[in-house]
Design a protein around this motif. Structure first.
Motif, PDB file in Angstrom:
ATOM      1  N   TRP A   1     -46.803 -63.757 -13.051  1.00  0.00           N
ATOM      2  CA  TRP A   1     -46.477 -63.881 -14.466  1.00  0.00           C
ATOM      3  C   TRP A   1     -46.033 -65.301 -14.776  1.00  0.00           C
ATOM      4  O   TRP A   1     -45.682 -66.051 -13.886  1.00  0.00           O
TER       5      TRP A   1
ATOM      6  N   SER B   1     -48.047 -60.982 -21.028  1.00  0.00           N
ATOM      7  CA  SER B   1     -49.024 -60.515 -20.044  1.00  0.00           C
ATOM      8  C   SER B   1     -48.574 -60.824 -18.617  1.00  0.00           C
ATOM      9  O   SER B   1     -47.646 -61.590 -18.391  1.00  0.00           O
ATOM     10  N   CYS B   2     -49.271 -60.190 -17.693  1.00  0.00           N
ATOM     11  CA  CYS B   2     -49.073 -60.491 -16.275  1.00  0.00           C
ATOM     12  C   CYS B   2     -50.334 -60.028 -15.539  1.00  0.00           C
ATOM     13  O   CYS B   2     -51.173 -59.335 -16.099  1.00  0.00           O
ATOM     14  N   PHE B   3     -50.437 -60.437 -14.300  1.00  0.00           N
ATOM     15  CA  PHE B   3     -51.539 -60.006 -13.444  1.00  0.00           C
ATOM     16  C   PHE B   3     -50.937 -59.167 -12.333  1.00  0.00           C
ATOM     17  O   PHE B   3     -49.949 -59.569 -11.715  1.00  0.00           O
TER      18      PHE B   3
ATOM     19  N   ALA C   1     -52.308 -56.798  -8.930  1.00  0.00           N
ATOM     20  CA  ALA C   1     -53.380 -56.257  -8.102  1.00  0.00           C
ATOM     21  C   ALA C   1     -52.765 -55.438  -6.987  1.00  0.00           C
ATOM     22  O   ALA C   1     -51.738 -55.830  -6.421  1.00  0.00           O
TER      23      ALA C   1
END
Length: 146
Positions: free
Chosen positions: A21, A108-110, A112
């Protein structure tokens, strides 16, 4: 890295998230004492939930975290716990953050999911850990870029 299966009542799981983030507008505000404070707050929040931090790297304009949460915790919950807690405490401690950005983190953030043992189509935990730990060695210039 060997498989570390964790158990809870009614479940056995092997789960890891790579979470990234950024500050609002990707401003490079995560240096010096802010960086140190942020790392301490992330570790405190993980400890509060019983989550294991495998790797953590705070760059001037983003955060990389590899965390092993409980199976009941969704990726969005994990990310929001870290972002909300750290924003509240860092903005209270460092007044310059309140004046430089309207809110500390972008919305937002990523996230996985990461397998702790290598399988086709999945990044291994060792790969993510190595990526996070060597981020400064690969960053162009003075530690910028994602």
């Amino acid at each position: 890295m060997t498989r570390q299966v964790r158990t809870s009542p009614g479940a056995a799981y092997d789960l890891g998230y790579h979470v990234v983030w950024c500050p609002k507008y990707r401003r490079p505000v995560l240096g010096g004492r802010v960086k140190t404070g942020l790392e301490e707050l992330i570790r405190a929040k993980a400890g509060e939930h019983g989550w294991e931090i495998v790797a953590l790297e705070v760059m001037p304009d983003h955060v990389h975290l590899f965390v092993r949460p409980h199976q009941k915790n969704s990726p969005s919950y994990v990310a929001s716990q870290f972002k909300g807690f750290t924003s509240h405490h860092l903005r209270a401690e460092f007044a310059h953050l309140r004046s430089q950005v309207p809110t500390l983190w972008s919305r937002s953030c990523f996230v996985a999911t990461v397998a702790t043992v290598g399988t086709v189509g999945t990044v291994s935990a060792e790969t993510v850990r190595r990526y996070i730990e060597t981020r400064y060695e690969r960053a162009p210039g003075a530690g910028g870029g994602a």
